[in-house]
Write a protein that holds these residues in place. Sequence first.
Motif, PDB file in Angstrom:
ATOM      1  N   VAL A 162      -7.635 -11.728  21.389  1.00  0.00           N
ATOM      2  CA  VAL A 162      -7.683 -12.037  19.960  1.00  0.00           C
ATOM      3  C   VAL A 162      -6.796 -11.030  19.221  1.00  0.00           C
ATOM      4  N   VAL A 163      -5.970 -11.534  18.297  1.00  0.00           N
ATOM      5  CA  VAL A 163      -5.007 -10.689  17.585  1.00  0.00           C
ATOM      6  C   VAL A 163      -5.170 -10.878  16.066  1.00  0.00           C
ATOM      7  N   PRO A 164      -5.208  -9.802  15.271  1.00  0.00           N
ATOM      8  CA  PRO A 164      -5.097  -8.385  15.673  1.00  0.00           C
ATOM      9  C   PRO A 164      -6.423  -7.723  16.013  1.00  0.00           C
ATOM     10  N   TYR A 165      -7.548  -8.403  15.717  1.00  0.00           N
ATOM     11  CA  TYR A 165      -8.860  -7.799  15.976  1.00  0.00           C
ATOM     12  C   TYR A 165      -9.429  -8.408  17.253  1.00  0.00           C
ATOM     13  N   ASP A 166      -9.253  -7.702  18.366  1.00  0.00           N
ATOM     14  CA  ASP A 166      -9.688  -8.208  19.666  1.00  0.00           C
ATOM     15  C   ASP A 166     -11.202  -8.063  19.799  1.00  0.00           C
ATOM     16  N   TYR A 167     -11.717  -8.487  20.944  1.00  0.00           N
ATOM     17  CA  TYR A 167     -13.156  -8.409  21.182  1.00  0.00           C
ATOM     18  C   TYR A 167     -13.655  -6.982  20.972  1.00  0.00           C
ATOM     19  N   GLY A 168     -14.791  -6.847  20.327  1.00  0.00           N
ATOM     20  CA  GLY A 168     -15.361  -5.542  20.036  1.00  0.00           C
ATOM     21  C   GLY A 168     -15.636  -5.405  18.550  1.00  0.00           C
ATOM     22  N   ALA A 169     -15.861  -4.161  18.083  1.00  0.00           N
ATOM     23  CA  ALA A 169     -16.201  -3.895  16.687  1.00  0.00           C
ATOM     24  C   ALA A 169     -15.043  -3.214  15.978  1.00  0.00           C
ATOM     25  N   HIS A 170     -14.822  -3.608  14.691  1.00  0.00           N
ATOM     26  CA  HIS A 170     -13.698  -3.075  13.923  1.00  0.00           C
ATOM     27  C   HIS A 170     -14.165  -2.760  12.504  1.00  0.00           C
ATOM     28  N   ALA A 171     -13.877  -1.528  12.041  1.00  0.00           N
ATOM     29  CA  ALA A 171     -14.157  -1.149  10.663  1.00  0.00           C
ATOM     30  C   ALA A 171     -13.055  -1.696   9.764  1.00  0.00           C
ATOM     31  N   ILE A 172     -13.454  -2.375   8.684  1.00  0.00           N
ATOM     32  CA  ILE A 172     -12.500  -3.071   7.822  1.00  0.00           C
ATOM     33  C   ILE A 172     -12.528  -2.483   6.416  1.00  0.00           C
ATOM     34  N   THR A 173     -11.340  -2.263   5.831  1.00  0.00           N
ATOM     35  CA  THR A 173     -11.208  -1.734   4.475  1.00  0.00           C
ATOM     36  C   THR A 173     -11.787  -2.703   3.453  1.00  0.00           C
ATOM     37  N   ASN A 174     -12.458  -2.140   2.452  1.00  0.00           N
ATOM     38  CA  ASN A 174     -13.062  -2.936   1.389  1.00  0.00           C
ATOM     39  C   ASN A 174     -12.002  -3.824   0.715  1.00  0.00           C
ATOM     40  N   GLY A 175     -12.313  -5.098   0.541  1.00  0.00           N
ATOM     41  CA  GLY A 175     -11.416  -6.028  -0.125  1.00  0.00           C
ATOM     42  C   GLY A 175     -10.388  -6.679   0.771  1.00  0.00           C
ATOM     43  N   THR A 176     -10.413  -6.354   2.056  1.00  0.00           N
ATOM     44  CA  THR A 176      -9.422  -6.907   2.987  1.00  0.00           C
ATOM     45  C   THR A 176      -9.745  -8.363   3.339  1.00  0.00           C
ATOM     46  N   THR A 177      -8.729  -9.200   3.320  1.00  0.00           N
ATOM     47  CA  THR A 177      -8.861 -10.551   3.854  1.00  0.00           C
ATOM     48  C   THR A 177      -8.332 -10.527   5.286  1.00  0.00           C
ATOM     49  N   ILE A 178      -9.220 -10.708   6.227  1.00  0.00           N
ATOM     50  CA  ILE A 178      -8.817 -10.606   7.634  1.00  0.00           C
ATOM     51  C   ILE A 178      -8.266 -11.948   8.118  1.00  0.00           C
ATOM     52  N   THR A 179      -7.279 -11.880   8.991  1.00  0.00           N
ATOM     53  CA  THR A 179      -6.809 -13.053   9.731  1.00  0.00           C
ATOM     54  C   THR A 179      -6.902 -12.703  11.210  1.00  0.00           C
ATOM     55  N   ASN A 180      -7.338 -13.652  12.006  1.00  0.00           N
ATOM     56  CA  ASN A 180      -7.499 -13.423  13.441  1.00  0.00           C
ATOM     57  C   ASN A 180      -7.089 -14.676  14.190  1.00  0.00           C
ATOM     58  N   ASP A 181      -6.379 -14.497  15.304  1.00  0.00           N
ATOM     59  CA  ASP A 181      -5.897 -15.640  16.077  1.00  0.00           C
ATOM     60  C   ASP A 181      -6.116 -15.408  17.567  1.00  0.00           C
ATOM     61  N   VAL A 182      -6.323 -16.520  18.283  1.00  0.00           N
ATOM     62  CA  VAL A 182      -6.437 -16.480  19.736  1.00  0.00           C
ATOM     63  C   VAL A 182      -5.695 -17.693  20.290  1.00  0.00           C
ATOM     64  N   ASN A 183      -5.119 -17.565  21.483  1.00  0.00           N
ATOM     65  CA  ASN A 183      -4.458 -18.705  22.116  1.00  0.00           C
ATOM     66  C   ASN A 183      -5.478 -19.795  22.427  1.00  0.00           C
ATOM     67  N   LEU A 184      -5.026 -21.041  22.311  1.00  0.00           N
ATOM     68  CA  LEU A 184      -5.913 -22.176  22.568  1.00  0.00           C
ATOM     69  C   LEU A 184      -6.415 -22.188  24.009  1.00  0.00           C
ATOM     70  N   LEU A 185      -5.526 -21.793  24.970  1.00  0.00           N
ATOM     71  CA  LEU A 185      -5.837 -21.855  26.390  1.00  0.00           C
ATOM     72  C   LEU A 185      -5.786 -20.468  27.008  1.00  0.00           C
ATOM     73  N   ALA A 186      -6.595 -20.263  28.049  1.00  0.00           N
ATOM     74  CA  ALA A 186      -6.636 -18.952  28.696  1.00  0.00           C
ATOM     75  C   ALA A 186      -6.964 -19.101  30.173  1.00  0.00           C
ATOM     76  N   GLU A 187      -6.413 -18.196  30.964  1.00  0.00           N
ATOM     77  CA  GLU A 187      -6.797 -17.986  32.368  1.00  0.00           C
ATOM     78  C   GLU A 187      -6.671 -19.240  33.240  1.00  0.00           C
ATOM     79  N   GLU A 188      -5.543 -19.945  33.107  1.00  0.00           N
ATOM     80  CA  GLU A 188      -5.332 -21.140  33.935  1.00  0.00           C
ATOM     81  C   GLU A 188      -4.942 -20.741  35.349  1.00  0.00           C
ATOM     82  N   THR A 189      -5.666 -21.260  36.353  1.00  0.00           N
ATOM     83  CA  THR A 189      -5.374 -20.979  37.756  1.00  0.00           C
ATOM     84  C   THR A 189      -6.037 -22.017  38.646  1.00  0.00           C
ATOM     85  N   ASN A 190      -5.272 -22.533  39.611  1.00  0.00           N
ATOM     86  CA  ASN A 190      -5.791 -23.460  40.623  1.00  0.00           C
ATOM     87  C   ASN A 190      -6.537 -24.644  40.018  1.00  0.00           C
TER      88      ASN A 190
END
Length: 248
Positions: free
Chosen positions: A27-55
């Motif tokens: 997840v970008v820019p805030y990956d899995y885990g906890a994040h302290a966020i500045t007051n008044g910030t509008t966060i945007t977060n993105d992740v790829n639709l697909l992950a870990e394709e194999t066999n």
Amino acid sequence: YQNPIGTSIANPYLLTVQGSPLRHGTVVPYDYGAHAITNGTTITNDVNLLAEETNGMRYRCIGWVVTNEAGFVVASDPGTHVELPMAANYVQTLNWTQQWYLASSADVHGSLVTNRSGWYTNAAAVTLEAVPDSFYDFLQWAGPGVPVGQGTINPITLTMDQARTIQAVFSSLTPTSREWTGTNSWLSSSNWNPVGVPGRNDSVTIRSGLCSLADPVTVAEITICTGAVLQCTAWNAAVIATAVTVAN
């Protein structure tokens, strides 16, 4: 008021990112885990639709939900992009599902009503129906995607709980004598003379070489000549015939 661990007066809110049932992708820019966020910030977060394709298996993101400290839903979306003003401590949960790939095809002398090749959500039911050409008959399904004991069922319904490869095989309705030479799978039509996978009414001779069998098959009669090998490569592989001759 007491700030949660990791926050400060300048960064008073905590965004916790998690995956359900498990974490997948980045997840970008805030990956899995906890994040302290500045007051008044509008966060945007993105992740790829697909992950870990194999066999023939992969994970697909089916959306996200943001909840507050009380567990109430603040926002949700079936996509992979979140944009939200931080007004409290939030938990963003990314929802993932497992998918499997189906490769379906038809041998010569027939076709599928619909080729259903593609990705399917875990446990989805997929039905395939084989249609023979004129003067041919549906013989069986072949391949590692065929459920045990269902090789001759047409149409067949598959439960997509694993990656599956399945092919419809057809045979001539005219009784024919066929001879095998070379090294290949029983379903290799070019190794038979005349060319074509043996049908239920055919008489077959394994003349020379090695013929490997991964599925149960039915013929009228079979002869295995001296020096030739018929090799079963799966537990359910078998030749069913009225007459069987194995040369000395």
